[in-house]
Design a protein around this motif. Structure first.
Motif, PDB file in Angstrom:
ATOM      1  N   LEU A 378      24.841 -24.497  20.581  1.00 21.82           N
ATOM      2  CA  LEU A 378      26.525 -24.445  21.485  1.00 21.82           C
ATOM      3  C   LEU A 378      26.548 -23.208  21.840  1.00 21.82           C
ATOM      4  CD1 LEU A 378      28.492 -26.269  18.450  1.00 21.82           C
ATOM      5  CD2 LEU A 378      27.261 -27.387  20.468  1.00 21.82           C
ATOM      6  N   VAL A 379      27.243 -23.103  23.015  1.00 21.41           N
ATOM      7  CA  VAL A 379      27.760 -21.927  23.669  1.00 21.41           C
ATOM      8  C   VAL A 379      29.206 -21.814  23.832  1.00 21.41           C
ATOM      9  CG1 VAL A 379      27.746 -20.289  25.724  1.00 21.41           C
ATOM     10  CG2 VAL A 379      25.499 -21.278  24.821  1.00 21.41           C
ATOM     11  N   GLU A 380      30.092 -21.066  23.365  1.00 18.31           N
ATOM     12  CA  GLU A 380      31.704 -21.038  23.452  1.00 18.31           C
ATOM     13  C   GLU A 380      32.151 -19.911  23.791  1.00 18.31           C
ATOM     14  OE1 GLU A 380      35.446 -21.447  20.550  1.00 18.31           O
ATOM     15  OE2 GLU A 380      33.282 -21.443  19.704  1.00 18.31           O
ATOM     16  N   GLU A 381      32.855 -20.007  24.812  1.00 16.92           N
ATOM     17  CA  GLU A 381      33.374 -18.877  25.824  1.00 16.92           C
ATOM     18  C   GLU A 381      34.777 -18.528  25.357  1.00 16.92           C
ATOM     19  OE1 GLU A 381      33.853 -16.935  30.241  1.00 16.92           O
ATOM     20  OE2 GLU A 381      33.541 -19.242  29.951  1.00 16.92           O
ATOM     21  N   LYS A 382      34.879 -17.474  24.820  1.00 16.04           N
ATOM     22  CA  LYS A 382      36.255 -16.847  24.399  1.00 16.04           C
ATOM     23  C   LYS A 382      36.897 -15.799  25.581  1.00 16.04           C
ATOM     24  CE  LYS A 382      35.183 -17.247  19.572  1.00 16.04           C
ATOM     25  NZ  LYS A 382      35.392 -16.765  18.176  1.00 16.04           N
ATOM     26  N   PRO A 383      38.068 -15.206  25.331  1.00 19.23           N
ATOM     27  CA  PRO A 383      38.604 -14.411  26.287  1.00 19.23           C
ATOM     28  C   PRO A 383      37.798 -12.967  26.463  1.00 19.23           C
ATOM     29  CG  PRO A 383      40.419 -15.291  24.957  1.00 19.23           C
ATOM     30  CD  PRO A 383      39.123 -15.844  24.500  1.00 19.23           C
ATOM     31  N   GLU A 384      37.163 -12.423  25.232  1.00 19.33           N
ATOM     32  CA  GLU A 384      36.525 -11.216  25.282  1.00 19.33           C
ATOM     33  C   GLU A 384      35.128 -11.492  25.028  1.00 19.33           C
ATOM     34  OE1 GLU A 384      37.812  -8.703  26.234  1.00 19.33           O
ATOM     35  OE2 GLU A 384      40.082  -9.428  26.870  1.00 19.33           O
ATOM     36  N   SER A 385      34.651 -12.593  24.380  1.00 20.22           N
ATOM     37  CA  SER A 385      33.340 -12.637  23.935  1.00 20.22           C
ATOM     38  C   SER A 385      32.802 -13.935  23.944  1.00 20.22           C
ATOM     39  CB  SER A 385      33.366 -12.300  22.448  1.00 20.22           C
ATOM     40  OG  SER A 385      34.234 -13.394  21.643  1.00 20.22           O
ATOM     41  N   VAL A 386      31.635 -14.177  23.704  1.00 16.24           N
ATOM     42  CA  VAL A 386      30.919 -15.450  23.696  1.00 16.24           C
ATOM     43  C   VAL A 386      30.134 -15.655  22.463  1.00 16.24           C
ATOM     44  CG1 VAL A 386      28.818 -16.691  24.893  1.00 16.24           C
ATOM     45  CG2 VAL A 386      30.156 -15.339  26.250  1.00 16.24           C
ATOM     46  N   ARG A 387      30.187 -16.788  21.956  1.00 15.71           N
ATOM     47  CA  ARG A 387      29.433 -17.421  20.816  1.00 15.71           C
ATOM     48  C   ARG A 387      28.368 -18.226  20.908  1.00 15.71           C
ATOM     49  NH1 ARG A 387      33.210 -19.646  15.973  1.00 15.71           N
ATOM     50  NH2 ARG A 387      33.807 -17.644  15.665  1.00 15.71           N
ATOM     51  N   VAL A 388      27.396 -17.846  20.395  1.00 18.60           N
ATOM     52  CA  VAL A 388      26.166 -18.841  20.445  1.00 18.60           C
ATOM     53  C   VAL A 388      25.783 -19.292  19.220  1.00 18.60           C
ATOM     54  CG1 VAL A 388      23.750 -19.072  21.350  1.00 18.60           C
ATOM     55  CG2 VAL A 388      25.502 -17.562  22.543  1.00 18.60           C
ATOM     56  N   SER A 389      25.786 -20.473  18.972  1.00 19.68           N
ATOM     57  CA  SER A 389      25.451 -21.271  17.692  1.00 19.68           C
ATOM     58  C   SER A 389      24.097 -22.004  17.714  1.00 19.68           C
ATOM     59  CB  SER A 389      26.680 -21.950  17.190  1.00 19.68           C
ATOM     60  OG  SER A 389      27.805 -21.281  16.975  1.00 19.68           O
ATOM     61  N   PHE A 390      23.372 -21.733  16.423  1.00 15.06           N
ATOM     62  CA  PHE A 390      22.014 -22.533  16.335  1.00 15.06           C
ATOM     63  C   PHE A 390      22.301 -23.300  15.203  1.00 15.06           C
ATOM     64  CE2 PHE A 390      20.607 -19.278  19.215  1.00 15.06           C
ATOM     65  CZ  PHE A 390      19.640 -19.609  19.655  1.00 15.06           C
ATOM     66  N   ILE A 391      22.260 -24.591  15.134  1.00 15.78           N
ATOM     67  CA  ILE A 391      22.613 -25.373  14.313  1.00 15.78           C
ATOM     68  C   ILE A 391      21.238 -26.372  13.948  1.00 15.78           C
ATOM     69  CG2 ILE A 391      24.183 -27.213  13.149  1.00 15.78           C
ATOM     70  CD1 ILE A 391      26.118 -26.357  15.152  1.00 15.78           C
ATOM     71  N   ASP A 392      20.713 -26.224  12.694  1.00 13.50           N
ATOM     72  CA  ASP A 392      19.609 -27.093  12.488  1.00 13.50           C
ATOM     73  C   ASP A 392      19.592 -27.903  11.080  1.00 13.50           C
ATOM     74  OD1 ASP A 392      18.504 -25.828   9.936  1.00 13.50           O
ATOM     75  OD2 ASP A 392      17.958 -24.079  11.203  1.00 13.50           O
ATOM     76  N   SER A 393      18.994 -28.957  10.995  1.00 12.93           N
ATOM     77  CA  SER A 393      18.967 -29.735   9.766  1.00 12.93           C
ATOM     78  C   SER A 393      17.652 -29.624   8.874  1.00 12.93           C
ATOM     79  CB  SER A 393      18.886 -31.190  10.103  1.00 12.93           C
ATOM     80  OG  SER A 393      17.913 -31.482  10.954  1.00 12.93           O
ATOM     81  N   GLY A 394      17.425 -28.189   8.869  1.00 20.69           N
ATOM     82  CA  GLY A 394      16.123 -28.035   8.019  1.00 20.69           C
ATOM     83  C   GLY A 394      16.308 -27.806   6.596  1.00 20.69           C
ATOM     84  N   ILE A 395      15.471 -27.069   5.914  1.00 22.57           N
ATOM     85  CA  ILE A 395      15.505 -26.945   4.653  1.00 22.57           C
ATOM     86  C   ILE A 395      16.721 -25.890   3.766  1.00 22.57           C
ATOM     87  CG2 ILE A 395      12.929 -26.985   4.443  1.00 22.57           C
ATOM     88  CD1 ILE A 395      12.571 -24.208   4.235  1.00 22.57           C
ATOM     89  N   GLY A 396      17.557 -24.950   4.574  1.00 25.56           N
ATOM     90  CA  GLY A 396      18.411 -24.519   4.173  1.00 25.56           C
ATOM     91  C   GLY A 396      17.831 -23.007   3.456  1.00 25.56           C
TER      92      GLY A 396
END
Length: 460
Positions: A378-396
């Protein structure tokens, strides 16, 4: 070399002596400028009252009256016009009154000896038992003129106070020195322990638990920080040893394979297919070593804060889409599905370094995922920054291991952090690159449920 304890004691005593001298000079100045004029004025008024009383009561025996006045705390000196002198009360230490002063008083003027007494450094004037340190007033009695000189009898009035102040001063100095000796020991002892602990630490012994960490002061705080530092160094040392062991194994393993297959290639009985297979294995091991050394060199450069940044406009979505295409075959092998939401967002950053971040995180999500698992980007754009999220269903990752996951050389039991051929450096490099860009990285994971890693980067 003098110990800190001895130095502290001598410095404290020196400060006490110096402060006492300065206080004496200040007090003497205050007496000369403020108290002496007031003392002169007060005694002048007393002397004038005595003279007025004798003039108004001619029937009073002058000598008896003055003798009575002296008994209540005054030293008196009486001179008549013929020059006859009479003292009343305690004798003066010095009879140093000038004739001009006597003539001045006999002629009707007041002699201000207290006010005009010479200013000497170690004599305030108040205690100087001298005839010239008196108040002189004209006195008339039974048609005779006299010069009366008066000053308080300090010894009579304050003798007991002198003794009291003497004992008070002596006991103050003695008790101060005793208290300095004990308080200094209390203050210096934790510093001595810290010195011993530092020496122990420099010798490679991290067992420095005997510190006063319970003190509610700066020394207690320093001891606590030192103990935490020692524990941190011990952990770092253990991780360093483990890292050296892991690196040695990771380097030795491909070298052994290369040597073994190179020896096999010398055999004349090999067919072309076997030779091609062996060469392929050797090239794979060489690539493995090359990747390992490149990552180590990158980490060393980040440590030295070298100027690695070559900033330009980076399209985050395009970069991640290309990365997904390059690793699609790995996800297909494990039947991992991937979903993504990658809007066209741009930031100012180093594209090569960011590619290293995304590749490490995606490879990690694939490698430690489950068969038939899933990955979401997921890539989420904010006013001053950008957040990139990696979400997996792995072993944790276990909760107690998440705080250490970005530590260099750290490897959890599940091998969750072995991003770079098992060296335990992957997330350390990722974190260093993100921080180099002024960003932050956070991890949220539940064991056997999956992991979410959020990278937030400023737009410029």
């Amino acid at each position: 070399m003098r110990s800190l304890y001895v130095k502290f004691v001598w410095i404290t005593i020196g400060i006490m002596i110096f402060s006492s001298v300065i206080a004496f000079f200040i007090s003497n100045t205050y007496y000369q400028q403020k108290l002496k004029p007031e003392n002169d004025e007060k005694n002048t008024e007393i002397a004038l009252n005595i003279a007025e009383f004798t003039e108004q009561h001619p029937e009073v025996n002058l000598h008896d009256y003055l003798e009575n006045i002296s008994s209540i705390g005054y030293q008196l000196y009486l001179v008549d016009e013929s020059g006859d002198e009479t003292s009343f009360g305690a004798p003066f230490r010095e009879y140093n009154l000038s004739k001009s002063a006597v003539e001045q008083v006999l002629s009707g003027n007041v002699f201000h000896g207290i006010l005009n007494f010479p200013q000497e450094t170690f004599v305030t004037g108040f205690f100087a038992n001298e005839l010239k340190n008196t108040i002189g007033v004209p006195l008339a009695h039974n048609d005779e003129n006299y010069a009366l000189f008066l000053r308080p009898d300090i010894k009579l009035l304050f003798n007991e106070m002198h003794i009291l102040f003497g004992w008070l001063l002596a006991l103050t100095i003695l008790l101060s020195i005793i208290m300095v000796l004990f308080s200094t020991k209390y203050l210096v002892q934790p510093i001595s322990k810290l010195t011993t602990a530092t020496k122990t630490l420099s010798e490679g012994n991290f067992n420095v638990d005997e510190l006063d960490t319970e003190r509610n002061d700066e020394l207690g705080e320093l001891s606590s920080h030192f103990l935490r530092m020692a524990n941190r160094l011990e952990q770092t040392n253990e991780m360093r040893k483990e890292f050296i062991s892991n690196i040695s194994h990771d380097i030795q393993s491909p070298l052994s394979n290369i040597k073994g297959y190179t020896n096999l290639l010398e055999s004349d009985s090999l067919n072309p297919e076997e030779k091609s297979n062996y060469i392929s294995i050797i090239n794979g091991e060489i690539s493995r070593l090359s990747t390992l050394t490149k990552q180590l060199l990158l980490l060393a450069s980040l440590d030295r804060d070298e100027d690695l940044m070559k900033e330009t406009t980076v399209h985050i979505g395009e970069q991640l889409k290309e990365l997904i295409r390059n690793h699609q075959w790995q996800m297909d092998e494990k039947n991992i599905s991937i979903g993504f939401k990658l809007p066209d967002v741009t930031i100012t950053a180093d594209p090569a370094l960011l590619h290293t971040v995304w590749e490490n995180l995606l490879t990690n999500a694939i490698k430690y995922n489950r068969p038939d698992g899933s990955i979401e980007l997921l890539v989420e754009e904010k006013p001053e920054s950008v957040r990139v999220s990696f979400i997996d269903s792995g072993i944790g990752i276990k909760a107690d291991e998440q705080a250490k996951i970005f530590d260099r050389f750290y490897r959890v039991d599940s091998a969750r952090t072995r991003l770079i051929e098992g060296t335990g450096l992957g997330l350390s490099i990722v974190q260093a690159i993100v921080q180099l860009h002024g960003g932050t990285i956070h991890i949220n994971s539940n064991e056997n449920e999956g992991t979410t890693i959020d990278v937030e980067l400023p737009k410029s």
